[in-house]
Design an enzyme around this catalytic site. Sequence first.
Site, PDB file in Angstrom:
ATOM      1  N   ASP A 139       7.494 -31.118  39.459  1.00 19.07           N
ATOM      2  CA  ASP A 139       7.888 -31.548  38.120  1.00 19.07           C
ATOM      3  C   ASP A 139       9.136 -32.413  38.043  1.00 19.07           C
ATOM      4  OD1 ASP A 139       5.798 -29.900  37.553  1.00 19.07           O
ATOM      5  OD2 ASP A 139       6.851 -28.682  36.077  1.00 19.07           O
ATOM      6  N   SER A 197       7.047 -24.677  30.285  1.00 15.50           N
ATOM      7  CA  SER A 197       6.184 -25.377  31.223  1.00 15.50           C
ATOM      8  C   SER A 197       5.146 -26.171  30.454  1.00 15.50           C
ATOM      9  CB  SER A 197       5.485 -24.360  32.131  1.00 15.50           C
ATOM     10  OG  SER A 197       4.378 -24.941  32.785  1.00 15.50           O
TER      11      SER A 197
END
Length: 563
Positions: A124, A471
């Site tokens: 990420d 998330s």
Amino acid sequence: MDPRHKSKTITEGADKTANRAMLRAMGLGDKDMTQPWVGVATVWSEATPCNVNLHEQGQAVAEAITANGATSRRFNTISVSDGIAMGHDGMKASLISREVIADSVELMMRGHCYDGLVGVAGCDKSLPGMLMVMARLDVPSVFLYGGTIMPGRYKDKDVTIQDAFEAAGAYAAGTITKDELHAIECAVCPGAGACGGQYTANTMACVAEALGMALPGSSSPPAESEDRDAFLKQAGAAIVAALHSGLKPSDILTRKAFENAIAIGAATGGSTNVALHIPAIAHELGITITFEDIQEISHRTPTLASLRPGGKYVMLDLHKVGGVPVVLKAMLDAGCLHGNVMTITGKTMAENLKDVVVPKGQDVVSTHENPFSPTGGLAIVKGNLAPDGGVIKTAGVTRLALTGPAKVFDGEEATMAAVQARQIERGDIVVIRYEGPKGGPGMREMLGVTSAIVGQGLGYDVALLTDGRFSGATRGLMVGHVGPEAFDGGPIALVQNGDIVTVDAENGVLSFEISDEELAKRRAAWQPPKRHLSGVLAKYAAQVGPAYQGAVTHPGPEHKQLG
């Protein structure tokens, strides 16, 4: 621009004899000294499946650079696995790693006078970290995503890491067995690559193409697919071409490019983390992106891709129908993409998409005539509980407003304990505070908590708000980035159990019922929590700015508003 504008500092002149001697110790010769130098930065490590095969990808890019007449120099930087760091104190390292990635690549590039950069990123925070440093250095650069993981299979259905987090909640609720939990654990991650749904990594990969910093079509091939091989070679050729043409990130990363980036996040039901990362990348060039920009662009952008968690499909499915260019083409046809922006190919976005068509007979990507939703998958909420705003992913959320009593927790651990003890009830508004960029520090993701709530069957009967973040796999009525954060004395620090809170994504409201007198009374009594920090957490907490500005840690260039 001289393609050797940096490297000639160390490869020319009698006074650099010792510098060149050290380069020759690594096998470099006279020819290498006369060519442009390209840093190939990867985030390879054995810490996460997202990055485990990036060493090989970086090597292939380096070979392509050499084949195209430049000198490649490979180096590595860190990456923190959000999935493995999730649900415990390690998650404080995740967002901080974005800054460390950008800073470490900057230091390598500056220290060794590389003329150009290819950044190969997987997990990420490595994607925005690489894009930030490209904007900061403003040398010719190509971004390359390491690729998504293949979906796993369980009971004849595709599964991703999201299913593992939600299975933990289902097991705690008694709706699946221990054997089923173990089977899901063993199925969801079959090999190398970043998490398969439209979570943060895949969202930011789409953003990289929408910005024009990644080669068209390079973001969707899975990490272990042979389809990636051609893009590794193309990246080597593209960076050498950019060096000779003088094409720099500042030529590509205009305000319109950032608007395209926000739009693809909205059109694909992407991660709320784009509200952190896009402003942070823009900050490196002195461009201000606000929550209002995100709200306005999302509102005018239809949802055109059905990707998990808000839709049905994963990145592999998008790849099978043509990849990110198909989404961009659908957006261009819908009038929600600027086609006249420059890209790393040396062509405009519209020129890149000239021959792309949205395939018929598939339901992964739609057109503007029949969108999955008339608006995008991101919403901003504000009110007396969030004067600076908060962010909600609305894609696939069936209930967009809820009013109910607050259940307040100081930190993720206390919240998870309450969830596991089945203390959260339908209609509750769960408040998790002191998890902001400064207060955490590090702005942890709350996927463990939200997945447990969803796994217990409460995902659309409970709202959750936090000054932390989520998330990309989070689903439900969940508000992140609430600001000002609790550690700075924002209203979220003053909420008490039983206060009536309203979360309304449709009307952009996040408020609680309280009189001005009571609010002033609580504010006068509030004190920030005492703590002792050291190391990187202390440095980050002292430097980081608010979430709505991207949680950045340096002032950047003078900011400007560009047309």
